[in-house]
Design a protein around this motif. Structure first.
Motif, PDB file in Angstrom:
ATOM      1  N   ARG A  39       0.861  -1.183   0.000  1.00 18.33           N
ATOM      2  CA  ARG A  39       0.000   0.000   0.000  1.00 18.33           C
ATOM      3  C   ARG A  39       0.890   1.222   0.000  1.00 18.33           C
ATOM      4  N   THR A  40       0.694   2.056  -1.001  1.00 15.51           N
ATOM      5  CA  THR A  40       1.425   3.310  -1.066  1.00 15.51           C
ATOM      6  C   THR A  40       0.451   4.457  -0.831  1.00 15.51           C
ATOM      7  N   GLU A  88       9.542   4.903  -5.634  1.00 17.08           N
ATOM      8  CA  GLU A  88       8.128   4.532  -5.776  1.00 17.08           C
ATOM      9  C   GLU A  88       7.804   3.157  -5.202  1.00 17.08           C
ATOM     10  N   ASP A  89       8.827   2.418  -4.772  1.00 16.90           N
ATOM     11  CA  ASP A  89       8.581   1.151  -4.080  1.00 16.90           C
ATOM     12  C   ASP A  89       8.253   1.377  -2.604  1.00 16.90           C
ATOM     13  N   THR A  90       8.381   2.597  -2.161  1.00 17.06           N
ATOM     14  CA  THR A  90       8.078   2.917  -0.767  1.00 17.06           C
ATOM     15  C   THR A  90       6.624   2.617  -0.445  1.00 17.06           C
ATOM     16  N   GLY A  91       6.408   1.986   0.696  1.00 18.43           N
ATOM     17  CA  GLY A  91       5.055   1.685   1.123  1.00 18.43           C
ATOM     18  C   GLY A  91       5.038   0.684   2.254  1.00 18.43           C
ATOM     19  N   VAL A  92       3.848   0.279   2.633  1.00 18.63           N
ATOM     20  CA  VAL A  92       3.682  -0.770   3.631  1.00 18.63           C
ATOM     21  C   VAL A  92       3.424  -2.077   2.884  1.00 18.63           C
ATOM     22  N   TYR A  93       4.235  -3.067   3.173  1.00 22.49           N
ATOM     23  CA  TYR A  93       4.138  -4.356   2.502  1.00 22.49           C
ATOM     24  C   TYR A  93       3.423  -5.355   3.406  1.00 22.49           C
ATOM     25  N   VAL A 116       8.491  -0.189   4.207  1.00 14.75           N
ATOM     26  CA  VAL A 116       9.698  -0.126   3.378  1.00 14.75           C
ATOM     27  C   VAL A 116       9.794   1.297   2.850  1.00 14.75           C
ATOM     28  N   THR A 117      10.919   1.925   3.097  1.00 14.43           N
ATOM     29  CA  THR A 117      11.136   3.297   2.645  1.00 14.43           C
ATOM     30  C   THR A 117      12.395   3.342   1.798  1.00 14.43           C
TER      31      THR A 117
END
Length: 120
Positions: A39-40, A88-93, A116-117
């Protein structure tokens, strides 16, 4: 009740790598499939990669060639190796496991999510 616990998140620079782990409270072979979602900000949760009971992987186009999904059945653990990370891969996995009962009712189990930041 199935429990899934994610680990391995953190902060990494662009171009770096991280490996996420998802450990289940029971044999991962009891699941029809397992998957990683993320989720981004401002977006719905998106499927990143999945792996079937038989071990066949599938990838979302933006991560194909950079991420690798795998598992260790003996450890009841699924992994997501993330390489060449981008901001842009930053988010909650999130880790997900799916089962189907004899009435073909699907049940989804989710982990708590891990941040993941990717930032310089």
């Amino acid at each position: 009740q199935v429990q899934l616990v994610e680990s391995g998140g953190g902060v990494v620079q662009p171009g770096g790598s991280l490996r996420l782990s998802c450990t289940a409270s029971e044999s991962i072979l009891s699941f029809d499939e397992m998957a990683w979602y993320r989720r981004t900000p401002g977006k719905e949760r998106e499927l990143v990669a999945d792996i079937s009971r038989g071990g066949s992987p599938g990838y979302w186009a933006p991560v194909k060639g950079r991420f690798i999904i795998s598992r260790d059945v003996a450890k009841n653990t699924m992994y997501l190796q993330m390489n060449s990370l981008k901001p842009e891969d930053t988010g909650v996995y999130y880790c997900k496991a799916q089962t189907t009962d004899s009435w073909e009712t699907e049940y989804d189990y989710w982990g708590q999510g891990i941040q993941v930041t990717v930032s310089s």
